[in-house]
Design an enzyme around this catalytic site. Structure first.
Site, PDB file in Angstrom:
ATOM      1  N   GLN A 206     -10.648  28.244 107.487  1.00  0.00           N
ATOM      2  CA  GLN A 206     -11.064  28.150 109.224  1.00  0.00           C
ATOM      3  C   GLN A 206     -12.358  29.376 109.132  1.00  0.00           C
ATOM      4  O   GLN A 206     -12.373  30.328 108.940  1.00  0.00           O
ATOM      5  CB  GLN A 206     -10.088  28.683 109.881  1.00  0.00           C
ATOM      6  CG  GLN A 206      -8.862  27.801 109.991  1.00  0.00           C
ATOM      7  CD  GLN A 206      -9.088  26.488 111.019  1.00  0.00           C
ATOM      8  OE1 GLN A 206      -8.991  26.577 112.269  1.00  0.00           O
ATOM      9  NE2 GLN A 206      -9.519  25.539 110.190  1.00  0.00           N
TER      10      GLN A 206
ATOM     11  N   ASN B 287     -10.685  32.748 109.104  1.00  0.00           N
ATOM     12  CA  ASN B 287      -9.299  33.054 109.427  1.00  0.00           C
ATOM     13  C   ASN B 287      -8.493  32.107 108.216  1.00  0.00           C
ATOM     14  O   ASN B 287      -9.088  32.356 107.304  1.00  0.00           O
ATOM     15  CB  ASN B 287      -8.610  32.819 110.879  1.00  0.00           C
ATOM     16  CG  ASN B 287      -8.739  31.590 111.556  1.00  0.00           C
ATOM     17  OD1 ASN B 287      -9.909  31.106 111.629  1.00  0.00           O
ATOM     18  ND2 ASN B 287      -7.923  30.898 111.896  1.00  0.00           N
ATOM     19  N   ASP B 288      -7.581  31.332 108.484  1.00  0.00           N
ATOM     20  CA  ASP B 288      -6.718  30.681 107.458  1.00  0.00           C
ATOM     21  C   ASP B 288      -7.526  30.174 106.228  1.00  0.00           C
ATOM     22  O   ASP B 288      -8.270  29.599 106.300  1.00  0.00           O
ATOM     23  CB  ASP B 288      -5.873  29.583 108.102  1.00  0.00           C
ATOM     24  CG  ASP B 288      -5.418  29.930 109.701  1.00  0.00           C
ATOM     25  OD1 ASP B 288      -5.509  31.185 109.991  1.00  0.00           O
ATOM     26  OD2 ASP B 288      -4.999  29.110 110.128  1.00  0.00           O
TER      27      ASP B 288
ATOM     28  N   GLU C 124       3.594  28.405 112.946  1.00  0.00           N
ATOM     29  CA  GLU C 124       2.207  27.718 112.362  1.00  0.00           C
ATOM     30  C   GLU C 124       2.125  27.637 110.745  1.00  0.00           C
ATOM     31  O   GLU C 124       3.009  28.274 110.138  1.00  0.00           O
ATOM     32  CB  GLU C 124       1.109  28.841 112.581  1.00  0.00           C
ATOM     33  CG  GLU C 124       1.052  28.851 114.235  1.00  0.00           C
ATOM     34  CD  GLU C 124      -0.355  29.708 114.551  1.00  0.00           C
ATOM     35  OE1 GLU C 124      -0.892  29.494 115.495  1.00  0.00           O
ATOM     36  OE2 GLU C 124      -0.248  31.117 114.119  1.00  0.00           O
TER      37      GLU C 124
ATOM     38  N   SER D 163      -6.384  24.219 111.040  1.00  0.00           N
ATOM     39  CA  SER D 163      -5.896  24.204 109.562  1.00  0.00           C
ATOM     40  C   SER D 163      -5.087  23.014 109.270  1.00  0.00           C
ATOM     41  O   SER D 163      -4.575  21.978 109.849  1.00  0.00           O
ATOM     42  CB  SER D 163      -4.984  25.355 109.618  1.00  0.00           C
ATOM     43  OG  SER D 163      -5.659  26.311 109.433  1.00  0.00           O
TER      44      SER D 163
ATOM     45  N   TRP E 149     -16.971  34.748 111.332  1.00  0.00           N
ATOM     46  CA  TRP E 149     -15.310  34.815 111.408  1.00  0.00           C
ATOM     47  C   TRP E 149     -14.837  33.820 110.160  1.00  0.00           C
ATOM     48  O   TRP E 149     -15.178  32.800 110.361  1.00  0.00           O
ATOM     49  CB  TRP E 149     -15.223  34.248 112.738  1.00  0.00           C
ATOM     50  CG  TRP E 149     -13.565  33.787 112.891  1.00  0.00           C
ATOM     51  CD1 TRP E 149     -13.084  32.560 112.708  1.00  0.00           C
ATOM     52  CD2 TRP E 149     -12.434  34.875 113.372  1.00  0.00           C
ATOM     53  NE1 TRP E 149     -11.804  33.130 113.005  1.00  0.00           N
ATOM     54  CE2 TRP E 149     -11.392  34.183 113.350  1.00  0.00           C
ATOM     55  CE3 TRP E 149     -12.636  36.242 113.708  1.00  0.00           C
ATOM     56  CZ2 TRP E 149     -10.204  34.787 113.607  1.00  0.00           C
ATOM     57  CZ3 TRP E 149     -11.420  36.837 113.877  1.00  0.00           C
ATOM     58  CH2 TRP E 149     -10.244  36.339 114.028  1.00  0.00           C
TER      59      TRP E 149
HETATM   60  N1  DQQ Z   1      -5.107  29.182 112.921  1.00  0.00           N
HETATM   61  C1  DQQ Z   1      -5.747  27.686 113.050  1.00  0.00           C
HETATM   62  C2  DQQ Z   1      -4.371  26.995 113.568  1.00  0.00           C
HETATM   63  C3  DQQ Z   1      -3.257  27.991 112.830  1.00  0.00           C
HETATM   64  C4  DQQ Z   1      -3.701  29.121 113.013  1.00  0.00           C
HETATM   65  C5  DQQ Z   1      -6.706  27.921 114.135  1.00  0.00           C
HETATM   66  C6  DQQ Z   1      -3.038  30.070 112.101  1.00  0.00           C
HETATM   67  O1  DQQ Z   1      -4.569  25.682 113.068  1.00  0.00           O
HETATM   68  O2  DQQ Z   1      -1.896  27.526 113.610  1.00  0.00           O
HETATM   69  O3  DQQ Z   1      -7.736  28.405 113.419  1.00  0.00           O
HETATM   70  O4  DQQ Z   1      -3.633  31.362 112.182  1.00  0.00           O
END
Ligand code: DQQ
Length: 583
Positions: free
Chosen positions: A78, A61-62, A242, A123, A59
């Protein structure tokens, strides 16, 4: 005797090599570089990208803390190192690059280890301090599941890749106060340095149903004070805000500026992501540093009038100033549209957009322009051009001769009979719904590209334009229609859309699309309107993918200029997808 000693040495070397192959070369001198062979995704499905950033597996993400430091670009992200799904135990993955296109994967930079980040390391951002040293501020999910802000610094500044990061002894440096809920207080921005010598950051938060960006100040980057003028930015009924971002943009030209620049030649941009909508919204306005206030040109309305970086999938974005090339670069997370089970089967989820250069549209002065960084053009290979070809109403033309599943296309459409555009009262009309519901044929448009299309057209993603006439101007509708993108069910096939103003001089509309197996990033009107989608065709994969230009309107249009390039695979430390022939 000598021969047998040599033989023993050779055999020993061979044995060590084979052992290293089995172990994933982890014992090689550059021990902190991840060996992609060890992380081979068992079956490389056709949806893995070839030039978009992805970690070897699992996985993502950010994008976090992107920065340029001493000749090297850093991207943190992330990452769940143990699953293709989100969960506890999120770390900061880390990769480095010399050109933002080819990447070397390193070991994780920040992992849960202390009470203040033991559940996850969420993040945050990087800031280059006045002495030139980088520092990261990130959100830790602590043992109570409260969100607190922590610092991490490079262990060894002479390591060109900054592989190891140490956590500050005074962590957490910011804990939630009455201005935020303890579990909705996260994602510190890059800091900017004020004329008074103090650092400032904003942190995303929620209080009640209000989404907030909260301002803190510090003289030493360790002791932070909640500013009285808070919240710095707030919107009602949005839920949590966010990954806020705040940066200046030049009023002239495409160059970027450092986050701390304050002058009459810049305006400021505040970007907030609302989890509820899963969109990144931006606001251009004026930063009154003496009062610690940001006056946005427009208020958030919750309607299609709000400006977004991207009208498709693009979230939790982050920008940084690239002082090597004097430009501001924006990264965004483009999540999957398939199911969690699909992600588990694939062994991965999440891609990053192609880094985009971002600047203020000097023509309007109130919106941004985004364009893929120039380095992506290094991947352009075989080229096909079409110039000055008429596309009659109801016609379709194949752009053949390139690998259409891995391509970069730029096209300029000319609309000879603009004045024949259909009159339409667009007030209160939601462009996204219009993209889904408008009749398949109009007067001017829809025309555009059919990307990742099967030969029989049963599968295709249409990136298209229509033009309408309102009482005082021409308005374009840009759509990305995923409804026929795959014969597979159970996918999110939402159609995306937005309006933009069409110039009557010249009467042209431009489109650039970056196609990469399961992602299509489209830039309309030179990057004034952007739309990214994720698609998973069953038929239109690898060499079976086709690309067409089409015109479903009744009026002819002209392909003034079209250039399509097959894109070479970037070196992103992952196994090459060899199931198809590339350029
Ligand atoms: N993803 C992070 C957070 C953020 C969110 C967690 C936004 O810090 O707010 O993985 O996609």
């Amino acid at each position: 005797m000598e021969i047998s000693a040599t033989l023993v040495l050779v055999l020993l070397a061979l044995f060590t090599f084979l052992q290293n192959v089995a172990n994933g070369f982890d014992s090689w001198p550059h021990t902190n570089t991840i060996n992609p062979f060890k992380y081979r995704v068992p079956e490389n499905p056709p949806y893995r990208t070839s030039y978009h950033f992805q970690p070897p597996q699992n996985w993502m993400n950010d994008p976090n803390g992107p920065m340029y430091y001493k000749g090297v670009y850093h991207l943190f992200y992330q990452h769940n190192p143990s699953a293709a799904t989100f969960g506890d135990g999120i770390v900061w993955g880390h990769s480095v690059s010399y050109d933002l296109i080819n990447w070397i994967h390193l070991n994780n930079a920040i992992e849960p280890s202390e009470a203040y980040d033991i559940i996850s390391c969420w993040s945050g951002s990087a800031t280059i301090l006045l002495d030139g040293k980088p520092v990261i501020m990130y959100t830790g999910i602590d043992h109570n599941r409260h969100q607190v802000q922590n610092l991490a610094m490079p262990k060894n500044l002479s390591d060109p890749f900054l592989r190891e990061w140490v956590k500050h002894t005074q962590n957490p440096v910011i804990i939630p106060s009455e201005v935020a809920e303890v579990d909705n207080f996260r994602d510190p921005s890059t800091a900017w340095h004020g004329k008074d010598g103090k650092w400032r950051i904003i942190i995303g938060a929620q209080k009640g149903d209000q989404g907030r960006a909260i301002l803190y100040q510090s003289e030493d980057f360790v002791n932070w004070k909640l500013e009285d003028a808070n919240p710095f930015y707030a919107t009602d009924n949005t839920g949590v805000c966010e990954c806020p971002d705040f940066y200046p943009v030049s009023i002239n030209g495409t160059n970027g500026v450092d986050s701390s620049v304050e002058s009459s030649s810049v305006r400021h941009v505040a970007k907030v992501g609302y989890l509820r909508m899963a969109h990144d919204y931006y606001f251009v306005g004026k930063y009154l540093s003496d009062e610690e206030r940001f006056i946005a040109d427009a208020k958030f309305t919750g309607t299609s009038l709000d400006l977004r970086y991207d009208y498709g999938k693009f979230y939790a974005s982050k920008s940084f100033f690239d002082y090597a090339k004097n430009r501001r670069i924006l990264w965004g997370w483009v999540n999957e549209s398939d199911s969690e089970k699909d992600d588990i089967d694939k062994g991965w989820a999440g891609v990053q957009s192609i880094p985009r250069q971002v600047w203020l549209d000097n023509k309007s002065g109130n919106r941004l322009v985004q364009w893929p960084i120039e380095e992506v053009e290094k991947l352009r290979s075989k080229n096909i051009s079409i110039n000055g070809e008429k596309l009659g109403g109801g016609s379709i033309l194949e752009v053949s001769g390139i690998t259409a599943s891995q391509a970069d296309i730029e096209v300029l459409f000319e609309i000879p009979e603009l004045e024949n555009a259909e009159s339409f009262d667009l007030s209160g009309v939601d462009p996204q719904l219009l993209c889904s519901n408008a009749p398949r044929s109009g007067i001017i448009g829809p025309f555009g590209l059919l990307a990742l299309a099967s030969k029989d057209l049963r599968e295709h993603t249409a990136i298209s334009f229509r033009v309408y006439k309102t009482s005082n101007k021409y308005v374009g509708l840009m759509c990305s229609d995923q409804s026929r993108s795959s014969l597979q069910n159970g996918l999110d096939k939402t159609t995306y859309g937005t309006f933009f103003d069409v110039d009557s001089n010249p009467r042209t509309i431009s489109l650039r699309s970056l196609i990469d197996h399961s992602i299509i990033e489209s830039f309309g009107e030179g990057g004034r309107v952007c739309m990214s989608s994720r698609v998973y065709p069953k038929l239109a994969t690898g060499n079976e993918a086709h690309l067409y230009v089409f015109n479903n309107g009744t009026m002819s249009i002209l392909i003034s200029k079209l250039n399509a390039w097959c894109m070479k695979e970037a070196e992103i430390g992952h196994v090459k997808n060899m199931s198809y022939k590339t350029c």
